[in-house]
Scaffold this active site. Structure first.
Site, PDB file in Angstrom:
ATOM      1  N   MET A   1      57.457  41.398  46.260  1.00 19.19           N
ATOM      2  CA  MET A   1      56.142  41.439  47.031  1.00 19.19           C
ATOM      3  C   MET A   1      55.287  39.930  46.788  1.00 19.19           C
ATOM      4  O   MET A   1      55.675  39.537  45.728  1.00 19.19           O
ATOM      5  CB  MET A   1      55.364  42.566  46.614  1.00 19.19           C
ATOM      6  CG  MET A   1      54.102  42.874  47.265  1.00 19.19           C
ATOM      7  SD  MET A   1      52.588  42.029  46.314  1.00 19.19           S
ATOM      8  CE  MET A   1      52.180  43.163  45.288  1.00 19.19           C
TER       9      MET A   1
ATOM     10  N   ASP B   1      48.892  32.962  40.762  1.00 19.42           N
ATOM     11  CA  ASP B   1      49.577  33.175  39.401  1.00 19.42           C
ATOM     12  C   ASP B   1      50.561  32.222  39.184  1.00 19.42           C
ATOM     13  O   ASP B   1      51.039  31.951  38.277  1.00 19.42           O
ATOM     14  CB  ASP B   1      50.388  34.734  39.617  1.00 19.42           C
ATOM     15  CG  ASP B   1      49.159  35.793  39.775  1.00 19.42           C
ATOM     16  OD1 ASP B   1      48.018  35.623  39.560  1.00 19.42           O
ATOM     17  OD2 ASP B   1      49.784  36.777  40.234  1.00 19.42           O
TER      18      ASP B   1
ATOM     19  N   GLU C   1      47.426  52.488  45.226  1.00 19.16           N
ATOM     20  CA  GLU C   1      47.392  52.559  43.780  1.00 19.16           C
ATOM     21  C   GLU C   1      46.841  53.966  43.272  1.00 19.16           C
ATOM     22  O   GLU C   1      45.754  54.360  43.565  1.00 19.16           O
ATOM     23  CB  GLU C   1      46.726  51.443  43.460  1.00 19.16           C
ATOM     24  CG  GLU C   1      46.658  51.322  41.798  1.00 19.16           C
ATOM     25  CD  GLU C   1      46.231  49.903  41.502  1.00 19.16           C
ATOM     26  OE1 GLU C   1      46.471  48.860  42.036  1.00 19.16           O
ATOM     27  OE2 GLU C   1      45.175  49.956  40.546  1.00 19.16           O
TER      28      GLU C   1
ATOM     29  N   GLU D   1      45.960  47.321  50.668  1.00 13.32           N
ATOM     30  CA  GLU D   1      45.640  48.395  49.358  1.00 13.32           C
ATOM     31  C   GLU D   1      44.468  48.639  49.410  1.00 13.32           C
ATOM     32  O   GLU D   1      43.492  47.924  49.053  1.00 13.32           O
ATOM     33  CB  GLU D   1      45.920  47.470  48.162  1.00 13.32           C
ATOM     34  CG  GLU D   1      45.883  48.048  46.697  1.00 13.32           C
ATOM     35  CD  GLU D   1      46.362  47.269  45.689  1.00 13.32           C
ATOM     36  OE1 GLU D   1      47.286  46.207  45.991  1.00 13.32           O
ATOM     37  OE2 GLU D   1      46.063  47.512  44.774  1.00 13.32           O
TER      38      GLU D   1
ATOM     39  N   ASP E   1      51.534  47.985  38.662  1.00 10.03           N
ATOM     40  CA  ASP E   1      50.185  47.129  38.678  1.00 10.03           C
ATOM     41  C   ASP E   1      49.252  47.654  37.468  1.00 10.03           C
ATOM     42  O   ASP E   1      48.404  48.588  37.786  1.00 10.03           O
ATOM     43  CB  ASP E   1      49.354  47.207  39.867  1.00 10.03           C
ATOM     44  CG  ASP E   1      48.211  46.371  40.071  1.00 10.03           C
ATOM     45  OD1 ASP E   1      48.077  45.493  39.120  1.00 10.03           O
ATOM     46  OD2 ASP E   1      47.752  46.439  40.983  1.00 10.03           O
TER      47      ASP E   1
ATOM     48  N   HIS F   1      43.091  53.756  42.072  1.00  9.30           N
ATOM     49  CA  HIS F   1      42.318  53.542  43.064  1.00  9.30           C
ATOM     50  C   HIS F   1      41.937  54.790  43.609  1.00  9.30           C
ATOM     51  O   HIS F   1      40.613  55.283  43.565  1.00  9.30           O
ATOM     52  CB  HIS F   1      42.795  52.563  44.124  1.00  9.30           C
ATOM     53  CG  HIS F   1      43.075  51.170  43.684  1.00  9.30           C
ATOM     54  ND1 HIS F   1      43.432  50.326  44.335  1.00  9.30           N
ATOM     55  CD2 HIS F   1      42.569  50.585  42.221  1.00  9.30           C
ATOM     56  CE1 HIS F   1      43.563  49.110  43.701  1.00  9.30           C
ATOM     57  NE2 HIS F   1      43.236  49.332  42.559  1.00  9.30           N
TER      58      HIS F   1
ATOM     59  N   LYS G   1      40.633  50.532  48.018  1.00  6.76           N
ATOM     60  CA  LYS G   1      40.184  50.605  46.603  1.00  6.76           C
ATOM     61  C   LYS G   1      38.802  50.897  46.696  1.00  6.76           C
ATOM     62  O   LYS G   1      38.206  50.279  47.817  1.00  6.76           O
ATOM     63  CB  LYS G   1      40.323  49.340  45.804  1.00  6.76           C
ATOM     64  CG  LYS G   1      39.871  49.719  44.227  1.00  6.76           C
ATOM     65  CD  LYS G   1      40.194  48.437  43.483  1.00  6.76           C
ATOM     66  CE  LYS G   1      39.623  48.602  41.899  1.00  6.76           C
ATOM     67  NZ  LYS G   1      39.826  47.513  41.166  1.00  6.76           N
TER      68      LYS G   1
ATOM     69  N   HIS H   1      50.399  36.728  43.042  1.00  6.24           N
ATOM     70  CA  HIS H   1      49.455  36.095  43.740  1.00  6.24           C
ATOM     71  C   HIS H   1      49.859  34.703  43.854  1.00  6.24           C
ATOM     72  O   HIS H   1      50.197  34.169  42.992  1.00  6.24           O
ATOM     73  CB  HIS H   1      48.125  36.281  42.990  1.00  6.24           C
ATOM     74  CG  HIS H   1      47.604  37.698  43.012  1.00  6.24           C
ATOM     75  ND1 HIS H   1      47.759  38.163  41.738  1.00  6.24           N
ATOM     76  CD2 HIS H   1      46.944  38.282  43.683  1.00  6.24           C
ATOM     77  CE1 HIS H   1      47.304  39.440  41.797  1.00  6.24           C
ATOM     78  NE2 HIS H   1      46.696  39.733  42.949  1.00  6.24           N
TER      79      HIS H   1
ATOM     80  N   ASP I   1      51.320  50.962  44.126  1.00  5.61           N
ATOM     81  CA  ASP I   1      51.130  50.224  42.892  1.00  5.61           C
ATOM     82  C   ASP I   1      50.885  51.515  41.733  1.00  5.61           C
ATOM     83  O   ASP I   1      49.970  52.272  41.969  1.00  5.61           O
ATOM     84  CB  ASP I   1      49.572  49.543  43.049  1.00  5.61           C
ATOM     85  CG  ASP I   1      49.838  48.044  43.541  1.00  5.61           C
ATOM     86  OD1 ASP I   1      51.067  47.688  43.446  1.00  5.61           O
ATOM     87  OD2 ASP I   1      48.980  47.532  43.634  1.00  5.61           O
TER      88      ASP I   1
ATOM     89  N   ASP J   1      37.971  50.819  36.213  1.00  9.59           N
ATOM     90  CA  ASP J   1      39.611  50.759  36.737  1.00  9.59           C
ATOM     91  C   ASP J   1      40.341  50.224  35.420  1.00  9.59           C
ATOM     92  O   ASP J   1      40.329  49.205  34.918  1.00  9.59           O
ATOM     93  CB  ASP J   1      39.262  49.285  37.566  1.00  9.59           C
ATOM     94  CG  ASP J   1      40.714  49.166  38.141  1.00  9.59           C
ATOM     95  OD1 ASP J   1      41.592  50.015  37.773  1.00  9.59           O
ATOM     96  OD2 ASP J   1      40.760  47.989  38.903  1.00  9.59           O
TER      97      ASP J   1
ATOM     98  N   ASP K   1      43.790  50.652  34.791  1.00  6.62           N
ATOM     99  CA  ASP K   1      45.269  50.133  34.886  1.00  6.62           C
ATOM    100  C   ASP K   1      46.118  50.244  33.736  1.00  6.62           C
ATOM    101  O   ASP K   1      46.877  49.423  33.519  1.00  6.62           O
ATOM    102  CB  ASP K   1      45.191  48.585  35.019  1.00  6.62           C
ATOM    103  CG  ASP K   1      44.481  48.049  36.596  1.00  6.62           C
ATOM    104  OD1 ASP K   1      44.783  49.040  37.628  1.00  6.62           O
ATOM    105  OD2 ASP K   1      43.866  47.229  36.509  1.00  6.62           O
TER     106      ASP K   1
HETATM  107  C1  GCO Z   1      42.934  45.575  41.274  1.00  7.26           C
HETATM  108  C2  GCO Z   1      44.055  45.568  42.446  1.00  7.26           C
HETATM  109  C3  GCO Z   1      44.997  44.182  42.152  1.00  7.26           C
HETATM  110  C4  GCO Z   1      45.911  44.020  43.592  1.00  7.26           C
HETATM  111  C5  GCO Z   1      46.523  43.029  43.313  1.00  7.26           C
HETATM  112  C6  GCO Z   1      47.593  42.511  44.339  1.00  7.26           C
HETATM  113  O1  GCO Z   1      42.635  46.814  41.166  1.00  7.26           O
HETATM  114  O2  GCO Z   1      42.690  44.517  40.657  1.00  7.26           O
HETATM  115  O3  GCO Z   1      44.837  46.676  41.993  1.00  7.26           O
HETATM  116  O4  GCO Z   1      45.523  44.215  41.036  1.00  7.26           O
HETATM  117  O5  GCO Z   1      46.790  45.088  43.425  1.00  7.26           O
HETATM  118  O6  GCO Z   1      45.704  41.786  43.618  1.00  7.26           O
HETATM  119  O7  GCO Z   1      47.210  42.647  45.693  1.00  7.26           O
HETATM  120 MN    MN Z   2      46.979  47.049  42.888  1.00  9.96          MN
HETATM  121 MN    MN Z   3      44.041  48.166  40.730  1.00 11.46          MN
END
Ligand code: GCO
Ligand code: MN
Ligand code: MN
Length: 387
Positions: free
Chosen positions: A89, A58, A218, A182, A288, A221, A184, A55, A246, A256, A258
């Site tokens: 990316m 970041d 992702e 993306e 991700d 998601h 979600k 980002h 992702d 969520d 991850d």
């Molecule tokens: C989440 C998302 C993020 C995005 C990221 C890149 O659930 O927080 O997956 O991690 O992927 O902001 O766009």
């Molecule tokens: Mn993501």
């Molecule tokens: Mn995510």
């Protein structure tokens, strides 16, 4: 096992925010110290990763002066050059600052919407500066809790307006960047716009230049929504819209999570990897995900290596699946080969008439079995390593 050794040609990439995640959650403070993005890049290169993503914030802290920005960019570029890691990316943070609490492109405040577009143009420039071919749009705050406060058709119109404007910017600059939306379903908002792959695919077709826009699905998601990720990704591939992915792991019905790719839902992960490997998808295998909160700094690299090894192990299982005579016979018994055959071909009036006149026997058709338990059991035994 060398088949499990990650190498750049596997195109594994990680977000700076993933291996750099400090373990903070809504209930507790961070558990790990901050890492320098340039050091992250070197470390990723040393474990066989190919790419890194970020980002805007970041890499360049929002409060950085222009001379600090120049120093950060130079330091990051040196780490990329020396490690051979590429920027696969880039994206923008339109969710952390309280200005975005009501959304970014879909905030009810037009000045917030304009600020979001301006910030995104700077993030696109930053990505282009590092040669990032893909720009991701994750609209985490593009949603609502109080439904009356944000009529969805108006919100979608503002979302479309922003994306059309930004496509215009990319064209005007001659960047060649493609956008990946993306989806979600929720978190951090109660309901997020473009909640699934299917919603995003339909929305893309309403844009001015759909040809430069695709999706970044992702695992977590779609799984949060209880949907089959494997099927969603297949639909994106079918539409020619899978630009990025992702990878992580998630239990259905939880927050969520991850997790490390492959840590949960191993059968789903297998079918996903099989699909990606078969489809000719040649974009990034982007993780991700984040280390468990209990990890210390060294655990971060166990996490990252685990993501890549699990992908490679599942790719190896996919090859075994294709080479297994028992599985081939079971696929045949299940009728999988027949699914690849056209049903009737293109419409003709003659064919329509002959189909209508044909004397089908539904009871006879109902008589056969499809031997799915046998096939699925073979998949399980393959995955458990007992075949
Ligand atoms: C989440 C998302 C993020 C995005 C990221 C890149 O659930 O927080 O997956 O991690 O992927 O902001 O766009
Ligand atoms: Mn993501
Ligand atoms: Mn995510």
């Amino acid at each position: 096992m060398s088949a499990l050794t990650p190498r750049p040609e596997h195109k594994f990439s990680f977000g700076l925010w993933t291996v750099g995640h400090r373990g903070g959650d809504p209930f507790g403070a961070v558990t790990r110290s901050a890492q320098d993005p340039a050091e992250i890049v070197r470390r990723l290169g040393s474990i066989g990763a190919w790419g890194v993503s970020f980002h805007d914030d970041d890499l360049i802290p929002p409060e950085a002066t222009s001379s600090e920005r120049r120093a950060i960019v130079a330091r990051f570029r040196k780490a990329l050059d020396e490690s051979g890691v590429v920027v696969s990316m880039a994206t923008q943070n339109l969710f952390s600052h309280p200005a975005f609490k009501d959304g970014a492109f879909t905030s009810n405040d037009p000045e917030v919407r304009r600020y979001a577009i301006a910030k995104t143009m700077r993030a696109i420039d930053l990505g282009a500066e590092f040669g990032a071919p893909i720009h991701v749009f994750w609209g985490g705050r593009e949603g609502v809790e109080a439904a009356a406060a944000k009529p969805p058709i108006e919100a979608l119109a503002r979302y479309r307006e922003a994306l059309d404007f930004l496509c215009g910017y990319v064209r005007d600059k001659g960047y060649g960047t493609r956008f990946a939306l993306e989806p979600k379903p929720n978190e951090p908002r109660g309901d997020i716009f473009l909640p699934t792959i299917g919603h995003a695919l339909a929305f893309i077709e309403t844009l001015d230049t759909p040809e430069i826009v695709g999706v970044n699905p992702e695992v977590a998601h779609e799984t949060m929504a209880g949907l089959s990720f494997h099927h969603g990704v297949a639909q994106a591939i079918d539409a020619g819209k899978l630009l990025h992915i992702d990878l992580n792991a998630q239990k259905i019905g939880r927050y969520d999570q991850d997790f490390r790719f492959g840590a949960e839902g191993i059968k789903d992960a297998f079918f996903l990897v099989q699909l990606l490997e078969r489809s000719g998808y040649d974009g990034p295998r982007h993780f991700d995900a984040r280390p468990y909160r209990v990890e210390d700094t060294s655990g971060i690299w166990d996490f990252a290596t685990g993501c890549m090894r699990n992908y490679l192990a599942l790719a190896e299982k996919a090859r075994q699946f294709d080479a297994d005579d028992g599985i081939a016979a079971a696929l045949d018994e299940a009728g999988v080969n027949d699914l690849a055959k056209p049903t009737v071909g293109p419409y003709t009036a003659k064919l329509a008439k002959s189909l209508q006149e044909r004397d089908f026997d539904p009871d006879a058709l109902a008589d056969r079995g499809y031997a799915n338990d046998q096939l699925d059991q073979l998949v399980i035994e393959l995955l458990l390593g007992v075949r």
